[in-house]
Design a protein around this motif. Structure first.
Motif, short mmCIF file in Angstrom:
data_model
loop_
_atom_site.label_atom_id
_atom_site.label_comp_id
_atom_site.label_asym_id
_atom_site.label_seq_id
_atom_site.Cartn_x
_atom_site.Cartn_y
_atom_site.Cartn_z
N CYS A 121 29.42 46.63 34.48
CA CYS A 121 30.05 45.37 34.87
C CYS A 121 31.19 45.03 33.92
O CYS A 121 30.98 44.92 32.71
CB CYS A 121 28.99 44.27 34.85
N SER A 122 32.38 44.87 34.47
CA SER A 122 33.55 44.41 33.69
C SER A 122 33.62 45.07 32.32
O SER A 122 33.74 44.41 31.29
CB SER A 122 33.52 42.88 33.53
N GLU A 123 33.57 46.40 32.33
CA GLU A 123 33.51 47.13 31.05
C GLU A 123 34.85 47.18 30.35
O GLU A 123 34.93 46.98 29.14
CB GLU A 123 33.00 48.56 31.29
N SER A 124 35.90 47.53 31.08
CA SER A 124 37.22 47.75 30.46
C SER A 124 38.30 47.07 31.29
O SER A 124 38.05 46.66 32.43
CB SER A 124 37.51 49.25 30.40
N ASP A 125 39.48 46.98 30.74
CA ASP A 125 40.59 46.39 31.50
C ASP A 125 40.81 47.15 32.80
O ASP A 125 40.98 46.54 33.87
CB ASP A 125 41.88 46.41 30.66
N TRP A 126 40.84 48.49 32.70
CA TRP A 126 41.08 49.27 33.90
C TRP A 126 40.05 48.96 34.97
O TRP A 126 40.38 48.65 36.12
CB TRP A 126 41.06 50.79 33.59
N GLU A 127 38.79 49.01 34.61
CA GLU A 127 37.70 48.86 35.58
C GLU A 127 37.66 47.42 36.12
O GLU A 127 37.53 47.20 37.33
CB GLU A 127 36.39 49.26 34.88
N HIS A 128 37.81 46.47 35.22
CA HIS A 128 37.78 45.05 35.59
C HIS A 128 38.92 44.75 36.57
O HIS A 128 38.71 44.09 37.60
CB HIS A 128 37.91 44.23 34.31
N ASN A 129 40.09 45.27 36.27
CA ASN A 129 41.24 45.00 37.14
C ASN A 129 41.14 45.76 38.46
O ASN A 129 41.62 45.28 39.49
CB ASN A 129 42.54 45.37 36.41
N TYR A 130 40.52 46.91 38.44
CA TYR A 130 40.30 47.66 39.68
C TYR A 130 39.50 46.80 40.66
O TYR A 130 39.83 46.70 41.84
CB TYR A 130 39.56 48.97 39.38
N VAL A 131 38.44 46.18 40.16
CA VAL A 131 37.57 45.37 41.04
C VAL A 131 38.32 44.12 41.51
O VAL A 131 38.24 43.74 42.68
CB VAL A 131 36.26 45.01 40.32
N LEU A 132 39.08 43.52 40.60
CA LEU A 132 39.90 42.36 40.99
C LEU A 132 40.85 42.75 42.12
O LEU A 132 41.01 42.01 43.09
CB LEU A 132 40.70 41.86 39.79
N ASP A 133 41.46 43.91 41.98
CA ASP A 133 42.40 44.37 43.01
C ASP A 133 41.68 44.63 44.34
O ASP A 133 42.18 44.28 45.40
CB ASP A 133 43.09 45.68 42.57
N ARG A 134 40.52 45.25 44.24
CA ARG A 134 39.86 45.68 45.49
C ARG A 134 39.10 44.54 46.17
O ARG A 134 39.11 44.44 47.39
CB ARG A 134 38.90 46.84 45.16
N HIS A 135 38.45 43.72 45.35
CA HIS A 135 37.61 42.68 45.95
C HIS A 135 38.10 41.27 45.70
O HIS A 135 37.53 40.31 46.24
CB HIS A 135 36.17 42.81 45.44
N GLY A 136 39.11 41.12 44.88
CA GLY A 136 39.67 39.80 44.64
C GLY A 136 38.83 38.91 43.75
O GLY A 136 39.15 37.73 43.55
N VAL A 137 37.76 39.44 43.21
CA VAL A 137 36.90 38.68 42.29
C VAL A 137 36.47 39.59 41.14
O VAL A 137 36.64 40.82 41.20
CB VAL A 137 35.62 38.14 43.00
N ASN A 138 35.89 38.99 40.11
CA ASN A 138 35.33 39.78 39.00
C ASN A 138 34.12 40.59 39.48
O ASN A 138 33.49 40.25 40.49
CB ASN A 138 34.86 38.84 37.88
#
Lengths: 456, 456
Positions: free
Chosen positions: A244-261
């Motif tokens: 869950c929300s491990e790194s900037d890359w991963e956190h931002n990937y989810v924001l981009d794909r799902h629009g939420v954290n």
């Protein structure tokens, strides 16, 4: 097997921290453990029945008496381990998360299609973690059903308490062809098959080996898979583990794909329950913390891994003060150390770095985030009680009605950097020294559910 | 004693890094060591004389053949140790520097007035550091001349290479009544007496035990004392060790008192030479770096201690790229670990924290200082060559004409978290694993100046 054991009694100094921030030390405690591995009695020196109990215990051939300099502690709980990455411990730590996965980690995990590769490595891992005092281990396996079943067999046979998941990852955009679920249906079917297998294992009683629904992390999974896994977890009422929300890359990937954290996304897929372990959670917001608290999830804080892959320090103190369940994880092999004690030190150190700041070019007043530190006692609490609460297990403390998952730490071992000066060190000093310098050499005995796994 | 030894030959895999960033591995190297402990020949497989040398060596009863999984490395150099603080290792790490000194450390150091207290503790310290592979140790003693002489005797007897200083501290404003030099004259006289004593020790050849002028740090010393110590150092051409810009409090204290940074102040007192070791140096400016480079001083980077006491990360990468001599220090007991390998990992971790930043509340782009990381290989270089260069000693690498200060690391030890997979791990992987997971259990042999101090 446990039914064949007799009641055992341990006489020695008991050290634990049932309440965060409060160290409890009971000298000359008499701890009685039932044949099924539960703590059924704790006699304290000075109580009305103590002398009588002591006389009786000394006649008991099952009595284990700790020597001077030995301490009885709760077993250590590791909330986050990638079992297949054991051969990679302590190497390949120069790459960012995405590259590390694609170049090093997925190719290694893919080898576990071969049970002859899996067997010695999983066996070695479980042996070594037990030797380090890890009585409860929370494992990601691989996508391979058979290899993950083998890991469960090994944990059951060796006696370690374990939560284990067959990893689900079907997203062709993020997972390589050579290492992913061919379809979400396969991933879901094999997840069910794994849960059924573990729950049906002969001799698997007293929450010894437990299955977990295990979406690797959101980037690795299609929405169809995430939704299906949420459904299975509720159907089986089993553990869930993911990142869950491990790194900037991963956190931002989810924001981009799902629009939420990550947290909100996982919640929408039904993946946040009181049996969920969220690994890392470095970049969670206050809103995420509220969601996690409401769902009563656990967080696997992996301070040493975070240094290499998370781009920021997990705010452990804030999470603890917020009332979240926070335990520790080695994150083998994202972290270079196999043992939870090293991660206790790592948690203290990470929190101090967050509190002090790091950049010497800034003025002192411009550096750091006040009130971020956790103490060695907080770290020890996370390593024991915090981990236990995260998993919803009655372990992590040596209290009445709890499973006897325990270790003996010997501060008198010759080839060790853990040194105690009896005339200079208080009980609290000794625990601090154990947390900072205790190693596998000092772990003299290990029990899980009353069964002795290390020592004599 | 060294004259009684015969020439010895070691056959095995040699691993070192004479040039920063370059790993050199020589498989099946034949290393010949003269009776006085110097490396006089290194035969490499494939050279024209190798087979002949091998045949001769195998007939030599003095041949030591390393087993598979064992590696011959340079001995580790510790640039900063407070010898009297050994009993305090791994405790009392919750206080800021000033309080820690006044409440914990000065009272402990004061006990070394009693040689019966000093003797077992110093003996234990030296034994334990040797067991951890520390072949060169740089020690602060206490203000007590006799106890510090005893430390020199112990190092000489046990065979460890050591730089040792009798601590000078006469400033009544900053040092407690119970633990300080009564006058600067006493401090200067006893500093001279200590240097004379060490240089006159029978059997003290080949730079085995060396004295150091040791102003604790500027706050502890009057200007008269600092000036006198600078004079003594030049007169005797001996080592100097002190603390430099360690924390905000200490750095600002010197700015307030002398109007300049520690580095400039020490320079004005004649305390910056090519034999000076500056401990910490976290808050040094670019100008300070230039001064340090010009004087050719060494820096003792103590990454684990810095977490507790320095308020910021030492910019190791910047200092190395600037061309400074940087080695590693445990800073016993400011740091919780006795071994240099733990501080290698600490150096990597600190540098990654500086590069990535720590505060998860900031956006990724706002966090961290680019290009700050050091690699495991940089850390290993600092632990060996960097330390040696800082002290101006021909150790830290296994090259012709260097002293044979070396360790054998065994990756096959049973009760250890250092695990190698021969089919998966390259030479570089193995060194990385040694740096991250090697511990005293893995240190199978230790030699200083050709004399075997650990192992058989």
């Amino acid at each position: 097997m446990s039914n064949e054991r007799k009641e055992t009694v341990i006489l020695g100094t008991l050290v634990h921290a049932p309440v965060r921030g409060e160290l409890e030390v009971i000298h000359d405690a008499l701890v009685s453990v039932s044949a099924n591995g539960e703590i059924v009695k704790i006699d304290k020196s000075g109580s009305t029945t103590y002398e009588q109990s002591l006389v009786a215990a000394r006649k008991d051939p099952q009595l284990t008496t700790l020597k001077d300099g030995q301490y009885l502690l709760p077993g250590l709980v590791d909330l986050h381990i990638h079992a297949p990455q054991w051969p990679q411990l302590g190497k390949a730590l120069d790459l960012p998360l995405y590259d590390w996965l694609q170049q090093c980690t997925f190719p290694l995990e893919a080898k576990y299609a071969d049970l002859e590769f899996a067997r010695p490595n999983y066996s070695s891992l479980v042996d070594n973690l037990i030797a380090n005092g890890t009585t409860t281990a929370t494992y990601f396996g691989t996508v391979h059903l058979e290899a993950t079943k083998l890991l469960a067999d090994i944990c059951l046979a060796k006696g370690q308490r374990a939560v284990i998941g067959r990893v689900a990852m079907d997203n062709a955009d993020e997972c390589p062809d050579f290492y992913r679920d061919p379809t979400s249906t396969v991933a879901l079917d094999e997840t069910r098959a794994f849960i059924d297998y573990v729950r049906g294992l002969s001799g698997n009683s007293a929450n010894r080996v437990m299955p977990a629904v295990t979406p690797r992390f959101i980037p690795s999974c299609t929405d169809t898979l995430l939704k299906g896994l949420g459904k299975i977890a509720h159907e089986y009422d089993c553990h869930i583990q993911t990142h869950c929300s491990e790194s900037d890359w991963e956190h931002n990937y989810v924001l981009d794909r799902h629009g939420v954290n990550d947290t909100q996304s996982l919640d929408q897929f039904g993946l946040l329950t009181d049996k969920t372990i969220l690994a890392h959670a470095n970049l969670i917001s206050d809103g995420d913390m509220s969601t996690i608290k409401q769902a009563d999830c656990g967080i696997a804080h992996c301070p040493l891994s975070n240094i290499y892959f998370s781009n920021a320090v997990f705010p452990a103190r804030r999470a603890l003060d917020f009332g979240l369940n926070v335990g520790l994880g080695t994150d083998i092999s994202g972290g270079p150390k196999a043992d939870i004690l090293s991660n206790c030190l790592g948690a203290v150190n990470a929190s101090r770095s967050l509190e002090e700041g790091v950049d010497p070019v800034l003025a002192g007043s411009e550096r750091g985030t006040a009130d971020s530190r956790v103490s060695y006692l907080d770290a020890f609490w996370m390593a024991t009680v915090g981990g236990a609460k995260s998993l919803g297990l009655k372990v992590g403390q040596l209290s009445l009605g709890y499973s006897f998952d325990a270790i003996v730490v010997d501060t008198t071992v010759a080839n060790s950097n853990l040194m105690v000066w009896s005339d200079l060190d208080s009980d609290a000093d000794i625990l601090q020294k154990i947390v900072y310098n205790g190693g596998r050499n000092n772990i003299e005995k290990v029990w899980v559910q009353g069964r002795l796994l290390k020592g004599q």
